[in-house]
Structures are given as structure tokens and as C-alpha cells.
Design a protein around this motif. Sequence first.
Motif, PDB file in Angstrom:
ATOM      1  N   ARG A  30       0.832  -1.205   0.000  1.00 18.88           N
ATOM      2  CA  ARG A  30       0.000   0.000   0.000  1.00 18.88           C
ATOM      3  C   ARG A  30       0.865   1.252   0.000  1.00 18.88           C
ATOM      4  O   ARG A  30       0.575   2.218  -0.702  1.00 18.88           O
ATOM      5  CB  ARG A  30      -0.945  -0.001   1.199  1.00 18.88           C
ATOM      6  N   ALA A  31       1.927   1.254   0.789  1.00 20.23           N
ATOM      7  CA  ALA A  31       2.816   2.421   0.837  1.00 20.23           C
ATOM      8  C   ALA A  31       3.480   2.642  -0.520  1.00 20.23           C
ATOM      9  O   ALA A  31       3.610   3.778  -0.985  1.00 20.23           O
ATOM     10  CB  ALA A  31       3.874   2.236   1.928  1.00 20.23           C
ATOM     11  N   ALA A  32       3.895   1.564  -1.176  1.00 18.84           N
ATOM     12  CA  ALA A  32       4.509   1.683  -2.500  1.00 18.84           C
ATOM     13  C   ALA A  32       3.505   2.217  -3.514  1.00 18.84           C
ATOM     14  O   ALA A  32       3.853   3.040  -4.371  1.00 18.84           O
ATOM     15  CB  ALA A  32       5.065   0.333  -2.940  1.00 18.84           C
ATOM     16  N   ASP A  33       2.254   1.763  -3.425  1.00 26.96           N
ATOM     17  CA  ASP A  33       1.225   2.254  -4.340  1.00 26.96           C
ATOM     18  C   ASP A  33       0.997   3.753  -4.159  1.00 26.96           C
ATOM     19  O   ASP A  33       0.862   4.493  -5.126  1.00 26.96           O
ATOM     20  CB  ASP A  33      -0.097   1.501  -4.136  1.00 26.96           C
ATOM     21  N   ARG A  34       0.976   4.203  -2.899  1.00 25.24           N
ATOM     22  CA  ARG A  34       0.795   5.636  -2.635  1.00 25.24           C
ATOM     23  C   ARG A  34       1.972   6.430  -3.169  1.00 25.24           C
ATOM     24  O   ARG A  34       1.799   7.511  -3.709  1.00 25.24           O
ATOM     25  CB  ARG A  34       0.598   5.882  -1.145  1.00 25.24           C
ATOM     26  N   ALA A  35       3.173   5.903  -3.027  1.00 26.38           N
ATOM     27  CA  ALA A  35       4.347   6.607  -3.530  1.00 26.38           C
ATOM     28  C   ALA A  35       4.300   6.709  -5.048  1.00 26.38           C
ATOM     29  O   ALA A  35       4.694   7.726  -5.621  1.00 26.38           O
ATOM     30  CB  ALA A  35       5.620   5.895  -3.086  1.00 26.38           C
TER      31      ALA A  35
END
Length: 102
Positions: A30-35
Amino acid sequence: MTEHDVHPAGRTDRAADRAADRAADRAVDRAADRADEVGPPPGAGVPQVSAEPLDPEAGLATAEYAIATIAAVGFAGLLIVVLQSDTVRGLLEGIVGQALTV
């Protein structure tokens, strides 16, 4: 299997570890997707090019400070040598002695 190997929710420790690993993996995804959605800041990775020619006197102030610092260190060294001489030491002791007796 002993009673100490069972998680309070009824799962074994290995099952709890796998569940924790999956949850951590999902959080990282999820954090990678937001980035990816946000993207890099504007201008990131793009070299800044100026249309103005470089100033031929750029950096001269730094050189002047360096020369002034070297001169000050040299003067301080000379002052230390002079103040440590017996003649100057006697003069300074006389001046301080007169100032304290007044």
C-alpha cells in the motif's frame, strides 16, 4: 505441541507469524502504491540550467576570506612570540602593577 505453542486466538505461533508477515507485506504494498501515485517532486532528477553566463568573479569572496584568515593566523603567531619575550613581559607586568596600586 504444548499449551505454550498456541496463540491466544487459537492459532499456532507459526500461523501467527505468517499472518503478521502477510499483513506487513500488504502495508508495504500500500505504501509503495501511494508513492507511485504521488510521484517524484516537480523538477526532480532534472539538472537546473541557467541561461545566464557564469560570473567570472564567483568564489572570490571565499578566496578573500581564506587569505584574510591565513594573515590573521600569521599575525596571531607573531603576537604570541612578541608577548612571550622578556622585554614585553616586563613592560606588561609594570603596567598591570601600576594599575593595581592606583
